[in-house]
Structure formats: C-alpha cells, structure tokens
Design a protein around this motif. Structure first.
Motif, PDB file in Angstrom:
ATOM      1  N   UNK A   9     -25.614 -16.958  25.468  1.00 28.50           N
ATOM      2  CA  UNK A   9     -27.545 -18.482  26.294  1.00 28.50           C
ATOM      3  C   UNK A   9     -27.093 -19.655  25.272  1.00 28.50           C
ATOM      4  N   UNK A  10     -26.327 -20.633  26.034  1.00 27.00           N
ATOM      5  CA  UNK A  10     -26.448 -21.726  25.175  1.00 27.00           C
ATOM      6  C   UNK A  10     -27.488 -22.792  26.454  1.00 27.00           C
ATOM      7  N   UNK A  11     -28.643 -22.757  25.533  1.00 22.09           N
ATOM      8  CA  UNK A  11     -29.433 -24.289  26.243  1.00 22.09           C
ATOM      9  C   UNK A  11     -29.380 -25.376  26.646  1.00 22.09           C
ATOM     10  N   UNK A  55     -29.739 -23.238  19.625  1.00 20.96           N
ATOM     11  CA  UNK A  55     -29.918 -21.992  18.893  1.00 20.96           C
ATOM     12  C   UNK A  55     -29.168 -21.330  20.138  1.00 20.96           C
ATOM     13  N   UNK A  56     -28.430 -20.238  20.426  1.00 18.85           N
ATOM     14  CA  UNK A  56     -27.415 -19.186  21.051  1.00 18.85           C
ATOM     15  C   UNK A  56     -27.789 -18.101  20.642  1.00 18.85           C
ATOM     16  N   UNK A  61     -26.822  -4.145  24.606  1.00 18.04           N
ATOM     17  CA  UNK A  61     -28.228  -2.983  24.313  1.00 18.04           C
ATOM     18  C   UNK A  61     -29.306  -4.236  24.783  1.00 18.04           C
ATOM     19  N   UNK A  62     -29.135  -5.397  26.207  1.00 14.18           N
ATOM     20  CA  UNK A  62     -30.852  -5.008  25.946  1.00 14.18           C
ATOM     21  C   UNK A  62     -30.908  -6.267  25.006  1.00 14.18           C
ATOM     22  N   UNK A  63     -31.156  -6.881  23.997  1.00 17.14           N
ATOM     23  CA  UNK A  63     -31.470  -7.007  23.375  1.00 17.14           C
ATOM     24  C   UNK A  63     -30.844  -8.487  22.999  1.00 17.14           C
ATOM     25  N   UNK A  64     -31.832  -9.522  23.186  1.00 13.68           N
ATOM     26  CA  UNK A  64     -31.205 -10.823  22.817  1.00 13.68           C
ATOM     27  C   UNK A  64     -30.711 -11.593  20.773  1.00 13.68           C
ATOM     28  N   UNK A  65     -30.328 -11.669  20.710  1.00 14.16           N
ATOM     29  CA  UNK A  65     -30.032 -11.745  19.088  1.00 14.16           C
ATOM     30  C   UNK A  65     -29.250 -13.876  19.295  1.00 14.16           C
ATOM     31  N   UNK A  66     -30.307 -14.344  17.795  1.00 13.56           N
ATOM     32  CA  UNK A  66     -30.506 -15.529  17.640  1.00 13.56           C
ATOM     33  C   UNK A  66     -29.626 -16.343  16.408  1.00 13.56           C
ATOM     34  N   UNK A  67     -28.325 -17.316  16.903  1.00 14.41           N
ATOM     35  CA  UNK A  67     -27.659 -17.629  16.188  1.00 14.41           C
ATOM     36  C   UNK A  67     -28.153 -19.120  16.542  1.00 14.41           C
ATOM     37  N   UNK A  68     -28.460 -20.332  15.103  1.00 16.65           N
ATOM     38  CA  UNK A  68     -28.526 -21.834  14.956  1.00 16.65           C
ATOM     39  C   UNK A  68     -28.929 -21.958  13.295  1.00 16.65           C
ATOM     40  N   UNK A  69     -28.950 -23.646  13.643  1.00 15.94           N
ATOM     41  CA  UNK A  69     -28.272 -24.356  14.345  1.00 15.94           C
ATOM     42  C   UNK A  69     -26.751 -24.430  14.480  1.00 15.94           C
ATOM     43  N   UNK A  89     -24.217 -13.572   9.961  1.00 17.91           N
ATOM     44  CA  UNK A  89     -23.488 -14.726  10.855  1.00 17.91           C
ATOM     45  C   UNK A  89     -23.965 -15.872   9.334  1.00 17.91           C
ATOM     46  N   UNK A  90     -24.118 -16.983   8.665  1.00 19.07           N
ATOM     47  CA  UNK A  90     -25.179 -17.627   7.848  1.00 19.07           C
ATOM     48  C   UNK A  90     -25.775 -18.037   8.703  1.00 19.07           C
ATOM     49  N   UNK A  91     -25.503 -18.370   9.596  1.00 20.25           N
ATOM     50  CA  UNK A  91     -26.967 -18.842  11.158  1.00 20.25           C
ATOM     51  C   UNK A  91     -27.495 -17.903  11.424  1.00 20.25           C
ATOM     52  N   UNK A  92     -27.077 -16.840  11.277  1.00 20.07           N
ATOM     53  CA  UNK A  92     -27.804 -15.432  12.008  1.00 20.07           C
ATOM     54  C   UNK A  92     -29.414 -15.861  12.311  1.00 20.07           C
TER      55      UNK A  92
END
Ligand SMILES: Cc1cc2nc3c(=O)[nH]c(=O)nc-3n(C[C@H](O)[C@H](O)[C@H](O)COP(=O)(O)O)c2cc1C
Ligand code: SF4
Ligand code: FES
Ligand code: FES
Lengths: 514, 160
Positions: A9-11, A55-56, A61-69, A89-92
C-alpha cells in the motif's frame, strides 16, 4: 498455482504525494518487476501519520506492517531486507494498527481512512460502508433526525451548532425543492481533515449527504470544494460517478424510490466563501458577499430554498451514527461536546498528523504525547487553535481540555480542530500583523469595521513596531479591535481581532518598538 | 497549459468562450463553473471574454466583471508556462514560509501576481493547501510539494 501477489500500500493522498509517494510507488513496481516478485501496489488513502509519509504498508497473513518515511532510494534496500514478508529494516514501524499514535485514537468518522482504496466501492462496502444509508432508507425522516440529534453531533465547521436541530429546521421549512450543501471550503490554515477524508474515503461524504437528503426531503446536493484541492475535486467527482452507476445516487437511491443527486462545485480562492451565506452566494454564481441573517439558510438558503449547510466532517460522521446508533457515538466525549474531534496537528510539530479522539483530552496531551513537541526541537511558544481567527494559545493554557465550552472559557476556539504550533523563534508581532493583513485581503467588503478596520489594523501595528508613538498606537489598536469585534457583520471582521488581542494579552513583549 | 496568442485568432477565441459559456448557462449558478472552464481552457479569463459571457448569461458586464474580480484564483492576464503558488498561511509561516517567500521573489526577480520576463513562471500567493502537517508547502500548477526548503524550491524550478 502461482503464489499470490504481495499487496503493498502506497498512499495517494496529497500530503503523501507531496513527500514523494508517487516516486515510491513507481520504484516499488519497477524493483518488483526487476526481481521477478509478484507485487500489487494499492494506492490507499493516508493513515494521517503525516510525519511518516510516504508511509508504505505490506500485508502479511492479513496483518499490515508499516515502513516510513520511505524515499524511492530506500526501495531496493527494503526488498533486500525482505519487507514483502515484513522483514526488519531501519524504517520498519511494526504492525500499523499497533503504532501507538494510531492505537490511542478513536477512529469513528475516519474508520476506513488509510485502510481502503478510496475509489473502490467494494472496499468501502466491505468495511461497513453504506450500512448507515441502508438503515436510513428503512426509517422515517423524523426517526433519522432523532438519531442524529440524540448522538449529540455538533457542526465541525467551526460554529458547533447542533446538527439535528439544523436538519429539523430544514425539514419543517416550507419548500418544494430543498438542498443539502457540503461546505468543503476548508480555508483555515492548519486544517486538512476535510481534504483528507474527501481524498481517502469519498464515499462516506456521499453517504452522509445522501442520508441528509433523505432526512429533509432534499433531492439535490452540492459540494462546495476549494480550488486549492485539485486532487480532492478529482476523487470526489470520480466517486460520484461510481455511486451513480451503482444506484447509490440518482433517481432511485438504493431502491428506495427516492432521489438524490450530487454535484461538486469548485470554489475560487476566497476565504470568506467558507462562511455559509457567502458560500451560498458563490454557489449561485455570484460574488461571495455575506447575506444578512435572518432568514437562516435552513429556511431560505440556496436559490431561496430551505438548505442544509454542513461541514464535510459533520456529514461524514452521519453514516456511522446511523449504522452504530446514537449512543455509540455520544459515548465518546465530555459535557456538551459529544463524539470525536478530528484534531489536526500542524506547523512546527514533530509528529504532525490527524488525531481523531473523544472530546476532553487536554491540549498538552495532543501537543506533547501525540505531537512530540516541535519539529525544530525548540520549546513551543504559541499554538494557534481554530484557524486564522483563533487566539494564540499561551503555554500556561495548555492544560485546557479540548471541548467547545472549556475553550470558550479562556477566549479560545476549537473551530475546525486545527492546531498550528510555533516554536520560540516566532515573532508574535508579525503574527498579529498577519491576522489583520489576512482579514484585509479576504474581507468581502460589505461592512466598514472589517473592510477599513483591517487595513487600519495593519498600519497601526506597523507604527507600533517602528516605534511611532508606541503607547498611543497600542491603545488605538485595542480600540480598533473592540470596534471590529462589536461592529462587524460576520465573524471574519468580528473574530480576526482575537489573535491580535491574544498577542496583546499574552505576548506583549513582541508588540512594541524594535 | 499553453495559452493561445491574442490577435489573429481572436474570433476563434470568442466563439470558444461563447461555446463554453453556453454549456454552463443552463445550470443553476452556472457562472462560476463557466468562468472556471474558460480559465481551464485559456489559462486566464481575457477581458474580451466578459461581454461574451455577459450576453450568454443575460446579465450585465459589470456583474461578470464583479464576479471575476471577487475571487483570488481567477486571473485576467495570461500566466507563465508554470504557476507557482506559495502558501503564506500560518502553518507554513511556522516552518519558514516567510523566508521561502523572500528567497523565491529574489530568485525569480518578481513579486506576487507577476510573471518572469521569459514567461516561465508566474508567482501567486495562496492561503493554505491543506498540507499543513508537512509545511512549508507550495503548489506548481496542480501538484503540491511539502517541506519545501529554498534549495528544494530551486531544484523544482530547474525541473520545468
Ligand atoms: C469567515 C468564515 C469562514 C468559514 N469557513 C468555513 C469553512 O471553510 N468550512 C466550514 O465548514 N465552515 C466554515 N465556516 C463556518 C460556516 O459558516 C458554517 O457555520 C458551517 O459550514 C456550518 O456547518 P456545520 O454546522 O457542519 O459546522 C466559516 C465561517 C466564517 C465566519
Ligand atoms: S465582517 Fe468582513 S467579511 Fe464579514 S460581512 Fe463584514 S466585510 Fe464582509
Ligand atoms: S454592515 Fe455596514 S458597517 Fe457593518
Ligand atoms: S498553511 Fe500552508 S498548507 Fe496549510
């Protein structure tokens, strides 16, 4: 069978794009192709954690994990780190829903924002969309209005008038044709909740307006949308076309036998057109000059017909109230401020973004716990609450709870929920001057205290700052503020002095000769 | 948006304005959408369009002129190739918009409501783009940029 594509997902919201989201989306697609990974990029709305944009998210497995900026240049490293499988990852940022900024909120009106693809009607319905309208078509007009009244919902555009009472007035007014108008002029600096919900969940605005139409017997609605929001205009128009094609707008809404049509009207950059009577003039194709009241727009509004005028967030709060019931909504909040407030943290703030939360939390909690203090790392000197006509709040007032009445007690205003933060490098004399300058630029010109007073206000402040009879001009400035407050026809001239008075009262050291 | 030159095709332009105005005349409150459509097409609303619009809408020229002049985002002169809208409102002020404004005017050598001599850029003030969480913000044509430092702005201006 081929492995299922990873969903990333990318807003596509304005702020995410303003920080580079389009480039990131393209880089992800290119990198995936290069590596032979099967990836579907979904352009969702923004979660409103704006300091983390772009923030992507990746779904595992049905759970959304975010990375950003995330910047385009980070994308290859994210693939290397196995972000498609939620690798470290450092942005995790971890599972999105567990990010404390989000987890501490009560997202009712913004329930779907950032989660869904804004223009997917299937997505909207899969996340509770159109349940409110489905309920409304089973109810009588009186019953719909009863639920809205009981919810305690008050207008989120600034004046905080009870929505149910306004609707009842329109229902009871005589008129063959009635209108629902959505005020999407969002002129206050520091506010973006209307933009965000229109870009990220446009169907909720459409659904709210449709319910309003059923409630008062209006068959036509207009969204008066600021020209400064080109993306919101496109998204709303696209969503309207989709809703029409699905029978959710038109001559027979949801097979109810009742009609509701909707149109976007683009504004043209006049702040005063956010005031409701000025907005109606503009919708009629005229200069946006204020109308005398009475009559109220609810009785004689657009083209002289009974008209609902509501803010975007007010209308977007209606579907969940219908779907979940009045109590569910009014259980949030405090005193006479029921439900949730969409606070928008803006300006010099470390963690700027949208915070939907029950009324009653202290201002300090928003600024410090959510906001994390200033972006510059310096102390907060002042916060302008409630837009350009709102007072500058001094740090000694930060314990005030965010509720309409508590803010009014110290001369503050919640308005549309914007909080604009300034650090200690701010020149409050310049801020006072700007309040008058803005009023002079945006005055509709109908009454003298505002049209002439604001110009005089700038001159007097200039004289004070340049050391020309400082004492005399300070008295004159107070006097001028009193005249504008007491003598202006509408709240532009009537309230533009408030920020100036707050500087005189709380930051007098900045309003003197230099 | 490319702007047609006045002169030889004035007649063509009048017919165009008339056609656009005619499309919106039947709509309730159609004057604003008509003016937007004309500006979208021509980049501005030329003074010669006023009598045409007035006659289509059956109102006085003064009324049409009054509406055009009331709204900040209607313009009556051709814009440059790109229009830079610089946000001057409070949330951007809090993050350096005043310095950005000064830098921009110096670099372009023009003030607000002006166009560079090479017609590349028009500079306009704007009062909030709803990008206040990532201020200061500017919009170039219809794309918004956030956290715009003077250096970032210079780079954006180079691009076009
Ligand atoms: C100068 C001025 C500007 C305003 N701007 C807006 C605006 O941009 N959006 C808005 O919803 N209300 C704005 N309002 C408030 C509207 O007049 C009106 O109260 C509101 O749209 C009613 O909707 P609500 O009851 O849902 O809040 C403004 C008021 C004034 C005096
Ligand atoms: S106060 Fe200002 S904006 Fe309001 S009616 Fe008077 S001149 Fe117009
Ligand atoms: S309306 Fe004329 S002075 Fe206010
Ligand atoms: S104040 Fe500049 S974008 Fe809102």
């Amino acid at each position: 069978m081929a492995a299922e594509a990873h969903r990333v997902f990318v807003p596509r919201d304005t702020t995410a794009r303003s920080m580079g989201a389009d480039g990131v989306a393209a880089a992800i697609a290119a990198e995936a192709a290069g590596r032979g990974e099967s990836v579907t990029v979904v352009r969702n709305g923004s979660r409103g954690l704006y300091w983390l944009e772009p923030m992507i998210e990746v779904e595992c497995d049905g759970v959304r994990h975010a990375y950003g900026p995330v910047q385009s240049s980070d994308v290859a490293a994210l693939f290397d780190a196995g972000f498609l499988a939620a690798g470290e990852h450092a942005l995790g940022l971890g599972p999105t829903e567990e990010i404390s900024y989000l987890a501490r909120q009560s997202r009712l009106t913004f329930a779907r924002v950032g989660i869904t693809d804004p223009l997917s009607l299937d997505d909207y319905r899969a996340h509770g969309g159109y349940e409110g309208l489905a309920r409304a078509v089973e109810l009588s007009r009186e019953e719909i209005i009863g639920i809205v009244t009981e919810s305690g919902l008050r207008g989120r555009g600034g004046a905080a008038f009870p929505t149910g009472i306004k609707w009842r007035t329109v229902l009871n007014a005589e008129g063959a044709q009635k209108y629902v108008t959505c005020n999407a002029d969002e002129g206050d600096s520091g506010t973006y909740a209307d933009r965000m919900i229109m870009e990220s969940d446009p169907f909720v605005v459409i659904e709210g307006m449709t319910i309003a139409g059923l409630a008062v017997g209006a068959t036509m609605g207009y969204i008066y949308l600021r020209a400064e929001y080109p993306l919101a205009i496109r998204v709303m128009n696209d969503a309207i076309r989709t809703a029409e094609a699905a029978g959710l707008l038109g001559d027979d809404v949801m097979d109810s036998g009742r009609a509701f049509h909707l149109e976007v009207r683009e504004a043209a950059g006049a702040y005063i057109c956010g005031e409701e009577t000025s907005m109606l003039e503009s919708l009629e194709g005229k200069r946006g000059v204020i109308r005398y009241r009475p009559p109220l727009p609810a009785i004689k509004g657009l083209f002289g017909a009974p008209t609902i005028v509501n803010n975007v967030i007010t209308l977007a709060s209606v579907p969940i109230i219908l779907a979940e019931g009045a109590e569910h909504y009014r259980d949030y909040g405090t005193g006479r401020s029921r439900g949730t407030l969409t606070v928008q943290l803006a300006g010099n703030i470390k963690q700027g973004g949208l915070v939907e939360i029950g009324f009653g939390h202290p201002l300090r909690e928003l600024l410090e716990d959510f906001g994390g203090g200033t972006a510059s790392g310096r102390p907060i000197r002042a916060v302008q609450a409630g837009g350009p006509l709102g007072a500058y709040v001094h740090p000694s007032q930060f314990d005030a709870p965010l509720d309409y009445e508590a803010f009014a007690e110290f001369g503050g205003m919640i308005g549309h929920g914007g909080l604009v933060v300034f650090d200690d490098t701010v020149d409050m004399g310049e801020q006072a001057r700007f309040a008058m300058e803005f009023c002079a630029i945006e005055s509709c010109g109908k009454c003298t205290p505002c049209r002439i007073g604001a110009v005089r206000g700038v001159e007097v402040i200039d004289r004070i700052l340049s050391g020309d009879d400082e004492a005399g001009n300070l008295l004159l400035l107070r006097d001028l503020c009193d005249t504008m407050v007491a003598g202006s026809l509408c709240a532009l001239g009537g309230m533009a002095p408030f920020p100036v008075i707050s500087v005189l009262d709380h930051f007098p050291e900045d309003l003197r000769a230099r | 948006m490319s702007t047609k030159k006045a002169g030889s095709d004035t007649g063509v332009r009048e017919a165009l304005v008339s056609r656009i105005a005619g499309r919106h005349f039947g709509r309730p409150g159609g004057l604003l959408p008509a003016l937007h459509a004309i500006q979208d097409e021509l980049g501005h609303i030329p003074p010669e369009a006023v009598p045409t619009v007035a006659s289509v809408f059956n109102i006085s020229r003064a009324e049409v002129h009054g509406v055009i002049s009331f709204y900040h985002l209607f313009r009556t002169t051709p814009p440059g190739r790109r229009t830079l809208y610089l946000c001057r409102a409070e949330a951007c002020q809090a993050m350096g918009a005043r310095a950005l404004e000064k830098h921009t005017k110096q670099r372009l050598g023009i003030g607000f409501h002006e166009t560079t001599a090479d017609r590349r850029i028009s500079l306009e003030p704007i009062y909030c783009l709803g990008n206040c969480a990532c201020s200061p913000a500017v919009m170039i044509d219809d794309f918004v940029y956030g956290r715009v430092t003077p250096e970032r702005l210079d780079a954006l201006l180079e691009e076009g």
